[in-house]
Design an enzyme around this catalytic site. Structure first.
Site, PDB file in Angstrom:
ATOM      1  N   CYS A 166     -56.084 -46.772  62.656  1.00  0.00           N
ATOM      2  CA  CYS A 166     -56.669 -48.087  62.385  1.00  0.00           C
ATOM      3  C   CYS A 166     -55.789 -49.254  62.837  1.00  0.00           C
ATOM      4  CB  CYS A 166     -56.966 -48.220  60.895  1.00  0.00           C
ATOM      5  SG  CYS A 166     -57.852 -46.814  60.212  1.00  0.00           S
ATOM      6  N   HIS A 304     -56.132 -56.160  55.570  1.00  0.00           N
ATOM      7  CA  HIS A 304     -56.700 -54.957  56.184  1.00  0.00           C
ATOM      8  C   HIS A 304     -57.783 -54.379  55.272  1.00  0.00           C
ATOM      9  CE1 HIS A 304     -56.910 -51.300  58.572  1.00  0.00           C
ATOM     10  NE2 HIS A 304     -56.710 -50.569  57.482  1.00  0.00           N
ATOM     11  N   HIS A 338     -65.440 -50.628  58.529  1.00  0.00           N
ATOM     12  CA  HIS A 338     -64.125 -50.449  59.133  1.00  0.00           C
ATOM     13  C   HIS A 338     -64.309 -49.962  60.569  1.00  0.00           C
ATOM     14  CE1 HIS A 338     -60.070 -49.804  59.883  1.00  0.00           C
ATOM     15  NE2 HIS A 338     -59.769 -48.829  59.029  1.00  0.00           N
TER      16      HIS A 338
END
Length: 410
Positions: A166, A304, A338
């Site tokens: 990520c 995040h 995400h």
């Protein structure tokens, strides 16, 4: 003295919008991209998570077949986002092949999961390598996004790829920043691309990190920082930045959207999947140090925060340790899910838009802040707020932390 590095363009393809303008309109409308996924989602076994944040591919044939045949969806998304970024920067793609100081760094979690799955299904069914297409390799390899964007635009400068789950996309921006600061390139196209696939979701599902409690009400998840959060929702897309040496941008009359003034990436060195607030804190503090800033200089933190129980709590503790409770914080993943390796640059573009519009968009689906995520200033509603400096976080499995500090640039 290192040269200054500025951002002169960006483009996005996201589950809530196929351009920066569409994305910002969707954030303003409090859109959530989470949807119930089709039955094919379960072809390798029943997943606990039955939701995702998909997008519909638009106009892929605008890319000539000679370049498109080695591209999966993630590379097409990145190529499309690159064209928007170049247009925003005022750069004619036809001039790129003549410039050896124009480079490209792109990140992704893996090669195309769809291409990898198809390749092995074909191989196991036919038991013959000759049954595989000549282009499959270029869709499967880990630097597929970087190579395809570079070949599409005929880039002759530095080309490389970042692959840190990520954090991949934000690491690509940081690596491009370093290339320019070190005087090796004048312009860098950088960011990340990702595609939604059931095998990707399955990896999070096994770790019980994917949302499964809202399968019947998909728009209510993910829920970053919320007391009812139960995991992330995988999405897809691409985010691409044009980074440029400041004097180079000024000489060609480019409009400067923001300046990159600090970057750091590090590992927690303790656990492959558990978030660590101490290393997150170190990452943010080192980024501020590299930017010559103190915590009070930062007007907004782009979290995040994906909606996982442990990850959100660790990040909240880290943000509190650095900034206390007086700096506005929000996560955009409640809107678009995400987007994994592309999330950093997508959210970075959105944050620059917020800074230049003097507004902060809230964490969507945050209805009740969990006690474990307290101690920071959560943005719960669209809020007018003038700020000139911000920090953007990206944290990843493998204990990888990254953060970038940006400033408004007149």
């Amino acid at each position: 003295m290192f040269p200054r590095v500025v951002i002169t363009g960006y483009g996005v393809v996201t589950p809530i919008g196929y351009s920066v303008a569409e994305m910002m309109q969707a954030l303003d409308a409090r859109t959530c991209a989470t949807r119930t996924m089709p039955a094919s989602w379960n072809r390798f076994g029943k997943l606990r998570c039955q939701v995702g944040a998909p997008l519909e591919l638009r106009d892929p044939k605008a890319i000539p077949r000679a370049q498109r045949r080695t591209m999966s969806r993630m590379s097409i998304y990145a190529a499309q986002a690159s064209m928007e970024a170049l247009k925003r920067a005022g750069i004619d793609p036809a001039t790129i092949p003549d410039n050896p100081r124009f480079g490209c760094i792109m990140g992704s979690t893996t090669g195309s999961p769809d291409a990898i799955t198809q390749t092995y299904e074909t191989l196991f069914a036919k038991e013959e390598y000759v049954m595989l297409g000549a282009s499959e390799f270029f869709r499967c390899i880990s630097h597929t996004v970087a190579l395809n964007v570079a070949q599409y635009l005929r880039i002759k400068g530095v080309v490389s790829a970042t692959s840190a789950a990520c954090a991949s996309g934000l690491q690509a921006v940081g690596a491009a920043y370093d290339q320019i600061r070190l005087g090796r390139q004048d312009i860098m196209l950088c960011g990340g691309g990702e595609e939604l696939h059931e095998t990707t979701v399955g990896s999070f599902d096994i770790l019980e990190a994917a949302s499964s409690g809202f399968n019947d009400s998909p728009s209510k998840t993910p829920r970053p920082f919320d007391v009812q959060r139960d995991g992330l929702v995988c999405g897809e897309g691409a985010g691409v930045m044009v980074l440029e040496e400041y004097q180079h941008a000024v000489k060609r009359g480019a409009k400067i959207l923001a300046e990159v003034i600090g970057y750091h990436t590090c590992s927690n060195g303790t656990h492959v999947s558990q978030s660590d607030d101490l290393s997150m804190k170190t990452c943010m503090e080192t980024t501020l140090e590299s930017a010559g800033l103190s915590p009070r200089d930062i007007g907004y933190v782009g979290a995040h925060a994906t909606g996982t129980v442990q990850g959100d709590a660790a990040e909240a503790r880290a943000i509190h340790a650095v900034f206390g409770a007086h700096t506005p914080v929000s996560s955009l993943k409640g809107n678009m899910g995400h987007t994994l390796g592309s999330s950093g640059p997508i959210e970075l573009a959105a944050t620059i838009e917020m800074m230049n519009s003097a507004v902060i968009y809230p964490t969507h689906n945050l209805e009740e802040v969990d006690a474990s995520c307290g101690g920071i200033m959560h943005v719960r509603e669209k809020t007018p707020h003038k700020f000139t400096h911000f920090l953007k976080n990206s944290f990843a499995f493998g204990g990888i932390n990254s953060a970038i500090a940006c400033a408004h640039c007149e």
